[in-house]
Design a protein around this motif. Structure first.
Motif, PDB file in Angstrom:
ATOM      1  N   UNK A  48       0.809  -1.212   0.000  1.00 46.35           N
ATOM      2  CA  UNK A  48       0.000   0.000   0.000  1.00 46.35           C
ATOM      3  C   UNK A  48       0.842   1.261   0.000  1.00 46.35           C
ATOM      4  N   UNK A  49       2.051   1.200   0.577  1.00 46.63           N
ATOM      5  CA  UNK A  49       2.810   2.448   0.670  1.00 46.63           C
ATOM      6  C   UNK A  49       4.320   2.244   0.624  1.00 46.63           C
ATOM      7  N   UNK A  50       4.861   1.435   1.464  1.00 43.29           N
ATOM      8  CA  UNK A  50       6.314   1.351   1.561  1.00 43.29           C
ATOM      9  C   UNK A  50       6.995   0.709   0.374  1.00 43.29           C
ATOM     10  N   UNK A  51       6.305  -0.203  -0.254  1.00 41.48           N
ATOM     11  CA  UNK A  51       6.874  -0.895  -1.401  1.00 41.48           C
ATOM     12  C   UNK A  51       7.438  -2.249  -1.025  1.00 41.48           C
ATOM     13  N   UNK A  52       7.292  -3.188  -1.915  1.00 46.29           N
ATOM     14  CA  UNK A  52       7.790  -4.542  -1.720  1.00 46.29           C
ATOM     15  C   UNK A  52       8.144  -5.119  -3.077  1.00 46.29           C
ATOM     16  N   UNK A  53       8.854  -6.209  -3.028  1.00 42.72           N
ATOM     17  CA  UNK A  53       9.306  -6.849  -4.263  1.00 42.72           C
ATOM     18  C   UNK A  53       8.111  -7.339  -5.071  1.00 42.72           C
ATOM     19  N   UNK A  54       8.147  -7.049  -6.333  1.00 40.49           N
ATOM     20  CA  UNK A  54       7.074  -7.488  -7.221  1.00 40.49           C
ATOM     21  C   UNK A  54       7.098  -9.008  -7.357  1.00 40.49           C
TER      22      UNK A  54
END
Ligand code: SF4
Length: 85
Positions: A48-54
């Motif tokens: 939702x906000x911080x980002x993570x590996x696709x």
């Protein structure tokens, strides 16, 4: 899917005006998306906000949404990765 880097952290956004609550994305990528109490999709946790590996599952969910309500964005730059603009 085009224009993405496999190493770039991503966030996923839901266009709530488009989402019809089919639930396909939550089934395809349950670690990234779920249906909220309102019946519409919402990103989970870091997506939702911080980002993570696709993940492949998330990429597939974006591609398979029947109303193109899902978009992937760079968590660093904010620009849209997929679908390409
Ligand atoms: S697949 Fe698309 S329309 Fe269906 S719940 Fe997910 S975002 Fe909404």
């Amino acid at each position: 899917m085009t224009g993405r880097s496999d190493t770039e952290p991503v966030v996923v956004r839901v266009d709530r005006d488009r989402c019809i609550g089919s639930g396909m994305c939550a089934l395809s990528a349950p670690e990234s998306l779920a249906l909220g109490a309102d019946g519409l999709a919402a990103p989970l946790a870091e997506f939702a906000d911080g980002g993570a590996e696709l993940t492949d599952e998330l990429a597939d969910a974006v591609d398979l949404c029947p109303v193109e309500a899902l978009t992937l964005h760079s968590a660093r730059g904010g620009y849209r990765i997929d679908p390409a603009e």
